[in-house]
Scaffold this motif. Structure first.
Motif, short mmCIF file in Angstrom:
data_model
loop_
_atom_site.label_atom_id
_atom_site.label_comp_id
_atom_site.label_asym_id
_atom_site.label_seq_id
_atom_site.Cartn_x
_atom_site.Cartn_y
_atom_site.Cartn_z
N VAL A 67 -7.76 -2.32 4.09
CA VAL A 67 -6.42 -1.82 4.25
C VAL A 67 -6.57 -0.25 4.35
CG1 VAL A 67 -4.29 -1.41 3.08
CG2 VAL A 67 -5.31 -3.52 3.10
N ASN A 68 -6.23 0.26 5.42
CA ASN A 68 -6.33 1.77 5.55
C ASN A 68 -7.93 2.29 5.48
OD1 ASN A 68 -3.35 2.14 5.76
ND2 ASN A 68 -3.29 2.63 3.47
N GLY A 69 -8.73 1.47 6.11
CA GLY A 69 -10.23 1.62 6.10
C GLY A 69 -11.01 1.27 4.90
N PHE A 70 -10.51 1.06 3.76
CA PHE A 70 -11.00 0.84 2.50
C PHE A 70 -11.12 -0.57 2.12
CE2 PHE A 70 -11.43 0.81 -2.15
CZ PHE A 70 -12.29 1.49 -2.30
N PRO A 71 -12.14 -1.30 1.95
CA PRO A 71 -12.15 -2.66 1.62
C PRO A 71 -11.39 -2.99 0.11
CG PRO A 71 -14.43 -1.60 1.20
CD PRO A 71 -13.49 -0.67 1.85
N VAL A 72 -10.59 -4.16 0.47
CA VAL A 72 -9.86 -4.47 -0.52
C VAL A 72 -10.53 -5.62 -1.44
CG1 VAL A 72 -7.71 -4.03 0.68
CG2 VAL A 72 -8.96 -6.31 0.85
N PHE B 59 -9.98 1.84 -11.67
CA PHE B 59 -10.62 2.35 -10.48
C PHE B 59 -9.57 3.10 -9.71
CE2 PHE B 59 -11.10 1.39 -5.90
CZ PHE B 59 -12.23 2.14 -5.53
N GLU B 60 -8.21 2.39 -9.58
CA GLU B 60 -7.33 3.09 -8.77
C GLU B 60 -6.96 4.37 -9.20
OE1 GLU B 60 -5.55 1.89 -6.08
OE2 GLU B 60 -6.83 -0.15 -6.09
N LEU B 61 -6.91 4.57 -10.51
CA LEU B 61 -6.48 6.02 -11.23
C LEU B 61 -7.65 6.51 -11.14
CD1 LEU B 61 -4.96 7.66 -13.16
CD2 LEU B 61 -6.50 6.76 -15.14
N LEU B 62 -8.74 6.38 -11.13
CA LEU B 62 -10.05 7.28 -10.88
C LEU B 62 -9.98 7.68 -9.31
CD1 LEU B 62 -12.66 5.79 -13.10
CD2 LEU B 62 -11.42 7.84 -13.52
N TYR B 63 -9.87 6.58 -8.46
CA TYR B 63 -9.76 6.93 -7.06
C TYR B 63 -8.57 7.99 -6.43
CZ TYR B 63 -10.62 6.01 -2.11
OH TYR B 63 -10.95 6.29 -0.70
N ASP B 64 -7.65 7.79 -7.11
CA ASP B 64 -6.25 8.39 -6.83
C ASP B 64 -6.84 10.02 -7.52
OD1 ASP B 64 -4.81 6.86 -5.61
OD2 ASP B 64 -3.46 6.19 -7.47
N ILE B 65 -7.28 10.11 -8.53
CA ILE B 65 -7.89 11.47 -9.09
C ILE B 65 -8.62 12.24 -7.95
CG2 ILE B 65 -9.02 12.91 -10.74
CD1 ILE B 65 -7.59 10.75 -12.74
N TYR B 66 -9.69 11.32 -7.60
CA TYR B 66 -10.60 11.77 -6.53
C TYR B 66 -10.00 12.28 -5.26
CZ TYR B 66 -13.83 11.11 -2.53
OH TYR B 66 -14.59 11.41 -1.73
N LEU C 220 4.15 11.88 -9.04
CA LEU C 220 5.16 11.77 -7.97
C LEU C 220 4.80 10.72 -7.04
CD1 LEU C 220 5.18 15.63 -7.57
CD2 LEU C 220 6.78 14.25 -8.51
N ARG C 221 3.83 9.84 -6.99
CA ARG C 221 3.45 9.07 -6.18
C ARG C 221 3.08 7.65 -6.62
NH1 ARG C 221 1.32 10.98 -0.79
NH2 ARG C 221 0.50 8.74 -0.66
N SER C 222 4.02 7.08 -7.50
CA SER C 222 3.84 5.99 -8.29
C SER C 222 3.52 4.76 -7.24
CB SER C 222 5.01 5.72 -9.03
OG SER C 222 6.22 5.41 -8.18
N LEU D 69 -0.70 1.52 -10.05
CA LEU D 69 -0.37 0.47 -10.82
C LEU D 69 -0.21 -0.99 -10.18
CD1 LEU D 69 1.84 2.06 -13.46
CD2 LEU D 69 -0.63 1.12 -13.92
N GLY D 70 -0.93 -1.08 -8.90
CA GLY D 70 -0.98 -2.18 -8.21
C GLY D 70 0.52 -2.38 -7.34
N THR D 71 1.15 -1.22 -7.26
CA THR D 71 2.36 -1.58 -6.50
C THR D 71 2.16 -1.52 -4.93
OG1 THR D 71 2.75 0.86 -6.76
CG2 THR D 71 3.47 -0.76 -8.20
N ASN D 72 1.15 -0.98 -4.53
CA ASN D 72 1.00 -0.96 -2.86
C ASN D 72 -0.03 -2.22 -2.58
OD1 ASN D 72 -1.66 -0.11 -3.49
ND2 ASN D 72 -1.45 1.61 -2.24
N PRO D 73 0.11 -2.61 -1.32
CA PRO D 73 -0.45 -3.77 -0.99
C PRO D 73 -1.91 -3.84 -1.22
CG PRO D 73 0.86 -3.05 0.82
CD PRO D 73 1.03 -2.01 -0.38
N ALA D 74 -2.72 -2.90 -1.14
CA ALA D 74 -4.23 -2.84 -1.12
C ALA D 74 -4.44 -3.01 -2.74
CB ALA D 74 -4.82 -1.65 -0.87
N SER D 75 -3.96 -2.38 -3.71
CA SER D 75 -4.17 -2.36 -5.04
C SER D 75 -3.71 -4.03 -5.40
CB SER D 75 -3.11 -1.62 -5.83
OG SER D 75 -3.69 -0.06 -5.46
#
Length: 182
Positions: free
Chosen positions: A44-49, A130-137, A144-146, A150-156
């Motif tokens: 999804v968006n070029g990142f393996p899910v 992982f999602e949190l650390l990746y968003d920080i990266y 502002l971008r919830s 927390l698993g709310t987008n399809p890839a998460s």
């Protein structure tokens, strides 16, 4: 000495592996790395899910303990980064951190765990970490971008469900093998 070595590795009569015994750490690393490489086209968006690093590190912790879980998480992250082109340098470090923190927390709060639910809980928490650390990266503002956390987008959501499913599948596989052996 050779017969004792083969017996410890689970060999019977030549190279036939007895699957009722625990898998070796090398087998878990190769399983996760090759599994991630095979499933990496699902993106999804070029990142393996579906990335098997966190579930396999949790299973290694369940079977062998904290040191094995950290070793498998580190080794699998590096090997998966070499095999999968879409996982690059910083993502490898993020997977190492997420899997290491997750297995350390599992072993801290649930030492000698024999149940499935803590593994599933930590599969979810490890994926969210992982999602949190990746968003920080990526430099995204989490407040502002919830929708990206927390698993709310399809890839998460797919990552969380895949990690929970794989953790449960491997837990039941080796739990049944342990009960057959006893």
């Amino acid at each position: 000495p050779q017969a004792g070595y083969r017996r410890r590795l689970g060999y019977r009569r030549g190279l036939k592996k007895n699957m009722s015994e625990k898998p070796s750490l090398l087998f878990l690393v190769v399983l996760a790395s090759i599994g991630t490489a095979i499933l990496s086209p699902l993106t999804v968006n070029g990142f393996p899910v579906i990335v098997l690093i966190i579930p396999i590190a949790l299973i290694a912790t369940y079977l062998y303990g904290l040191e094995a879980g950290i070793t498998v998480g580190l080794s699998t992250s590096v090997l998966s980064g070499l095999l999968v082109q879409s996982i690059n340098g910083w993502e490898i470090i993020i997977y190492v951190l997420a899997s290491g923190i997750t297995v350390a927390a599992l072993e801290t709060f649930y030492p000698q765990n024999t149940q499935l639910w803590p593994l599933l809980l930590y599969a979810v928490l490890g994926t969210l970490l992982f999602e949190l650390l990746y968003d920080i990266y990526l430099g995204q503002n989490l407040l502002l971008r919830s929708e990206n956390f927390l698993g709310t987008n399809p890839a998460s959501g797919i990552r969380i469900l895949a990690n929970v499913f794989i953790t449960a599948l491997l837990f039941y596989y080796w739990e049944n093998k342990k009960s057959v052996q006893q």
